[in-house]
Design a protein around this motif. Structure first.
Motif, short mmCIF file in Angstrom:
data_model
loop_
_atom_site.label_atom_id
_atom_site.label_comp_id
_atom_site.label_asym_id
_atom_site.label_seq_id
_atom_site.Cartn_x
_atom_site.Cartn_y
_atom_site.Cartn_z
N LEU A 76 2.46 -4.16 -10.82
CA LEU A 76 2.15 -3.73 -9.46
C LEU A 76 2.29 -2.24 -9.30
O LEU A 76 3.31 -1.66 -9.62
CB LEU A 76 3.10 -4.43 -8.47
N SER A 77 1.25 -1.62 -8.81
CA SER A 77 1.30 -0.22 -8.44
C SER A 77 0.43 -0.02 -7.23
O SER A 77 -0.79 -0.08 -7.31
CB SER A 77 0.80 0.68 -9.57
N LEU A 78 1.05 0.18 -6.08
CA LEU A 78 0.30 0.39 -4.85
C LEU A 78 0.34 1.85 -4.42
O LEU A 78 0.12 2.17 -3.27
CB LEU A 78 0.88 -0.50 -3.74
N GLY A 90 -2.11 4.03 -10.39
CA GLY A 90 -2.61 2.90 -11.17
C GLY A 90 -3.37 3.28 -12.42
O GLY A 90 -4.19 2.52 -12.90
N TYR A 144 6.77 -3.09 -3.46
CA TYR A 144 5.49 -3.36 -2.80
C TYR A 144 5.17 -2.25 -1.81
O TYR A 144 6.04 -1.46 -1.44
CB TYR A 144 5.58 -4.64 -1.97
N GLU A 152 -4.63 0.21 -7.04
CA GLU A 152 -4.72 -0.75 -8.14
C GLU A 152 -3.35 -1.31 -8.46
O GLU A 152 -2.34 -0.61 -8.36
CB GLU A 152 -5.28 -0.08 -9.40
N TRP A 153 -3.34 -2.56 -8.85
CA TRP A 153 -2.17 -3.10 -9.53
C TRP A 153 -2.15 -2.42 -10.90
O TRP A 153 -3.19 -1.97 -11.40
CB TRP A 153 -2.28 -4.62 -9.68
N SER A 154 -1.00 -2.32 -11.51
CA SER A 154 -0.92 -1.52 -12.72
C SER A 154 -1.61 -2.15 -13.92
O SER A 154 -1.70 -1.53 -14.97
CB SER A 154 0.54 -1.19 -13.07
N VAL A 170 -6.29 -3.73 -5.62
CA VAL A 170 -5.60 -4.42 -4.53
C VAL A 170 -6.66 -4.81 -3.50
O VAL A 170 -7.42 -3.96 -3.04
CB VAL A 170 -4.53 -3.52 -3.89
N ASP A 227 -5.48 -10.43 -1.23
CA ASP A 227 -4.08 -10.50 -1.64
C ASP A 227 -3.16 -10.63 -0.42
O ASP A 227 -2.13 -11.30 -0.47
CB ASP A 227 -3.69 -9.25 -2.44
N ARG A 241 -0.28 -11.51 -5.69
CA ARG A 241 -1.36 -11.89 -6.62
C ARG A 241 -1.37 -13.41 -6.79
O ARG A 241 -0.50 -13.98 -7.43
CB ARG A 241 -1.14 -11.22 -7.97
#
Length: 212
Positions: A20-22, A26, A63, A107-109, A114, A118, A192
Motif C-alpha cells: 500500500l502506498s497512497l 508508488g 492508509y 498507486e498501491w505499491s 487506487v 476500493d 483491496r
C-alpha cells in the motif's frame, strides 16, 4: 474464530506494509521510512474492528482516507483533501444529498491504481451486519444503510464507483460532520478486495487441512 481474526489482522498489516502506498509516489526505489510512537503494541489492524488508539494510530499512518485531519495552527484541527482531490455536493429533491469525490492519482505499491471501487468495497464491508463491526454506525447517514442492516444485501448501500476515479455517496440528508468524522475514520479507508479474498481462501484452506 479469534485465531482467524488474528491471522486476518496480521495479513492486513503485512499487506499494508508491502502493498500500500497512497502517497502518490508508488514508483520504483525504496519507500519512505516510518517511525511512529503509538504508546503500545497494536492488537487489531483490521480497519473495521480497530477501536483502540494504538491500533487506529497505526492504520492512520498506513492508509489514506478521502479526507485527512491536520492541525489548524491554533491547537485545533481542520480537514483537508486526502485521497480525494476534489469534493462536490448536490441537494436532491427527496431531501438526500449526493457527495461526489474525485480521486487523485495514486498507486498501491504493487503498481495497481487506487480505485473508487476500493472505497466501495471497504464501506460495504463495514456496513455488512455479518461482519459485526463496532464502527458500522458511522455509515448510518448513508442512504440504504438501514436496508443493508436488515437484509445483509450490501449492494443496497448507496456508495458507488461512477468510474475508477469517481466515488459517489448519497446521504439521507445534510450532515456537516460527514467529511470530518466519516471520511477521515480508519474504518472507512480503502481496502483491496482481491487481497482479502486471497487471504480468506488461504484461511479456509488451513481450516480444512486442520479438520482433515
Amino acid at each position: 474464530m479469534k485465531n482467524w481474526k488474528r491471522r486476518w489482522a496480521l495479513f492486513l498489516a503485512a499487506a499494508l506494509l508491502l502493498a500500500l502506498s497512497l502517497t502518490g509516489c508508488g514508483g520504483s526505489g525504496e519507500g519512505p521510512a516510518l517511525s511512529v510512537c503509538v504508546g503500545g503494541a497494536p492488537e487489531e489492524l483490521d480497519p473495521i474492528y480497530a477501536t483502540e488508539t494504538a491500533d487506529q494510530t497505526v492504520l492512520v499512518h498506513l492508509y489514506e482516507n478521502l479526507m485527512r485531519k491536520t492541525g489548524d495552527g491554533s491547537g485545533g484541527t481542520t480537514v483537508t483533501n486526502g485521497a480525494a482531490k476534489s469534493v462536490s455536493t448536490e441537494e436532491n429533491a427527496d431531501g438526500t444529498v449526493t457527495w461526489t469525490f474525485k480521486l487523485r492519482k495514486a498507486e498501491w505499491s504493487d503498481g495497481r491504481a487506487v480505485r473508487a471501487g476500493d472505497f466501495v468495497f471497504a464501506w460495504q464491508r463495514l456496513a455488512d451486519p455479518a461482519n459485526d463491526s463496532p464502527s458500522a454506525s458511522l455509515l448510518s447517514v448513508v442512504a440504504g444503510y438501514d436496508a443493508v442492516r436488515e437484509t445483509g444485501d450490501v449492494s443496497l448501500l448507496q456508495v458507488t464507483a461512477e468510474d475508477d476515479s469517481t466515488l459517489v455517496v448519497v446521504l439521507n440528508g445534510k450532515f456537516d460532520w460527514f467529511l470530518t468524522e466519516v471520511c477521515t475514520a480508519p474504518a472507512t479507508m480503502p481496502l483491496r478486495q482481491d487481497l482479502l479474498q486471497e487471504e480468506t481462501a488461504a484461511a479456509d484452506g488451513e481450516t480444512a487441512e486442520a479438520a482433515a
